[in-house]
Design an enzyme around this catalytic site. Structure first.
Site: not given
Ligand code: OXD
Ligand code: MN
Length: 594
Positions: A70, A198, A207, A227, A249, A251, A278, A366
């Site tokens: 991102r 991406y 998001k 989130h 993100s 974690c 998420d 991913r």
């Molecule tokens: C992030 C995702 O970057 O969930 O938070 O992809």
């Molecule tokens: Mn996320």
């Protein structure tokens, strides 16, 4: 007046007039459509077939090397009034933003196919769900949206019925970082994204819609778009408590959502159910409790670090019908990343693997997979009314100070804990990794409006009749003096979740401290775990002086949201700071008495 369907087709025609595609394809979301797109992408190299014996239906996509995460610095929230975006967002005037990005969209689909993707975020018949339409020129985006959302005919029918949907326009453009923008227009319920293919930049349901636009909608409609993962914890008596947890993100949200109980817990009959990994949309129900849905239908998970020891459920989920992005491959063409057994032969850029080039898989590589492939997938993920939330958990990567777990004494305190959240940065966004940054409620990159107003909205949920969840803060990442993690994490995190549920059920008392309620001696079940008592002491230690500094830093951070910082939150920060000062004075008085 135009019919609801006409409004939809009118917008599609307008976009086509601007972008001038060679063809328009209306997506029906069928498996046949997905297969046709896959074949087309295999033929033009967008996808690469992986080992179909070991990984049936699995493909690899390599993104442009400059387009791997991102791009927060190129992401804008375009409210008519700049003040509404807050210091937590980049802002552009809506008219200027449209002009800038429409110039890029002008003719950008010439010779290409424009795909129209109707999608629904959330179970298709849920009153909490919301629809959108993404227009894109990327078949890779279509394939990912098919996995990540309820996409196609059913969503289109709901849109035709409701007439309301989020308009998302996306083009990969030239993938030039100088010509890349992700723009949000909350007042117009629209999104425009150009120049990236991406993840969060391009799959607009995730998001852009489900967090940035939805958080703004949620504020005016009295709900929360967060989130957060959603996980169900079933005890041996068959009672299930649902927990929503916010971590920045990369974690470990996916790991916690798919947790495997430690051996002893499994034998006793504990089970864990995955609702989401998420995003969580929560709304107060008629009984005053918060009810949550996962608006997504799949996981776009970080691959590196996912292994049989960290997350066997994720590994099982991605053994088939998965799109991998930017992972490495082995000699026999299996997907590979750091943390898996075996050796990579080709890195994420398609080069022969050479350790001198860095990691074989990109750190933000991913997997995209349907949630239903997860062995612990919960049928409640399809429940139209959502699941009742018993506890909200905040957490981040904090190598020091923050204890393993603490409970907020009330809602105000919990909102302060969320607002004060901090974490070391990770590879999920471009920029330096390992730097401490405040990330209130893990929403820094995703809150679509002023954080001060957002904190006020959180506080406003505490109304007469509300039966709000308890709020906790956890830190799985505290390190000892030797630099090693003090807590084993992963499956053992269930021990902490069990303590939270015992608090919710009023089965244990905890111990009050100035920073919140911590587990009292013996309340955390540690059987079967080799944990030095000194390690546990360190995990639950409250360093008063360290916390006084932390509260001062939190106070300073909160002040950056004035004049919109709610007074109640400021007072709460002052209350905790004073409790720490009082506690500090206490032992000194005792010391002088001796
Ligand atoms: C992030 C995702 O970057 O969930 O938070 O992809
Ligand atoms: Mn996320």
């Amino acid at each position: 007046m135009a019919s609801k369907l006409e409004a939809f087709t009118h917008w599609v025609n307008e976009v086509a007039a601007l972008t001038r595609p060679a063809k328009i394809h209306w997506c029906d979301g069928s498996d046949a459509e997905y297969q046709t797109l896959v074949q087309q992408m295999l033929a033009d190299g967008t996808l690469i077939e992986l080992n179909q014996q070991t990984h049936p239906g699995c493909y690899l996509h390599r993104s442009h090397p400059s387009d791997v995460a991102r791009v927060e610095h190129l992401t804008f929230v375009c409210h008519p009034d700049e003040q509404d975006a807050g210091p937590n967002n980049h802002w552009m005037d809506p008219a200027a933003a449209h002009a800038k990005i429409d110039a890029l969209f002008d003719g950008c689909m010439e010779g290409r196919t424009m795909y129209v993707i109707p999608y629904c975020m959330g179970p298709i018949d849920s009153p909490l769900a919301r629809c959108g339409v993404e227009i894109t020129d990327s078949p890779y985006v279509v394939a990912n949206m098919k996995i990540m959302t309820r996409m196609g005919a059913a969503a289109q029918a709901r849109i035709e019925r409701e007439g309301k949907f989020i308009k998302g326009l996306h083009s990969t453009g030239e993938l030039d970082p100088e010509r890349r923008f992700i723009m949000h227009f909350p007042a117009e319920l629209s999104i425009k994204s150009y120049g990236s293919g991406y993840g969060g930049n391009a799959l607009l349901g995730k998001k852009c819609h489900a967090l940035r636009i939805a958080s703004h909608q949620a504020r005016s409609e009295g709900w929360l778009a967060e989130h957060m993962l959603i996980v169900g914890i079933e005890n041996p008596q068959g009672e299930t408590h649902y927990v929503a947890a916010a971590f920045p993100s990369a974690c470990g949200k996916t790991n916690l959502a798919m947790l495997i109980p430690p051996e002893g817990y499994r034998q006793d009959g504990w089970k864990v159910w995955t609702v989401g990994d998420d995003i969580c949309w929560m709304r107060p129900g008629a009984d005053g409790r918060l009810y949550a849905i996962n608006p997504e239908a799949g996981f776009f998970g970080v691959a590196p670090g996912t292994s049989d020891s960290t997350n066997p459920n994720a590994l099982k989920s991605i053994a088939r019908d998965t799109i991998f992005t930017n992972v490495a491959v082995t000699t026999d063409n299996q997907p590979w990343w750091e943390g898996l057994p075996g050796t990579p032969v080709t890195d994420w850029q398609g080069r022969p693997y050479d350790a001198a080039n860095g990691a074989a898989a990109h750190p933000n590589s991913r997997f995209t997979v349907s949630a239903k492939q997860c062995p612990t997938w919960s049928e409640m993920a399809e429940a139209a009314q959502g699941v009742p939330i018993s506890a909200i958990v905040f957490g981040g990567r904090r190598p020091s100070l923050l204890p393993l777990v603490m409970e907020a004494r009330d809602w105000n305190h919990g909102v302060l804990m969320g607002a004060a959240m901090g974490s070391e940065t990770t590879a999920a966004a471009t920029g330096a990794v390992g730097v401490l940054r405040r990330d209130s409620m893990a929403m820094k990159p995703f809150c679509g409006y002023h954080y001060g107003d957002y904190f006020a909205h959180w506080l406003s949920l505490d109304q007469p009749g509300a039966k709000l969840p308890k709020i906790f803060h956890v830190n799985w990442f505290r390190k000892g003096k030797d630099g090693k993690f003090l807590w084993p994490g992963f499956g053992d995190n269930l021990r902490v979740l069990e303590w939270m549920i015992n608090r919710v059920e009023d089965r244990v008392d905890g111990t009050e401290t100035p920073i919140g309620i911590l587990p009292a001696d013996g309340e955390l079940k540690l059987d079967g775990l080799k944990l030095d008592p000194a390690q546990l002491d360190e995990l639950l230690d409250v360093d008063n002086a360290g916390w006084q500094n932390e509260l001062a830093a939190i106070g300073e951070y909160l002040q950056s949201f004035t004049p919109r910082l709610p007074e109640r939150l400021h007072q709460e920060q002052q209350r905790v700071a004073k409790a720490l000062d009082d506690a500090d004075a206490q032992p000194r008085r005792e010391a002088t008495a001796h």
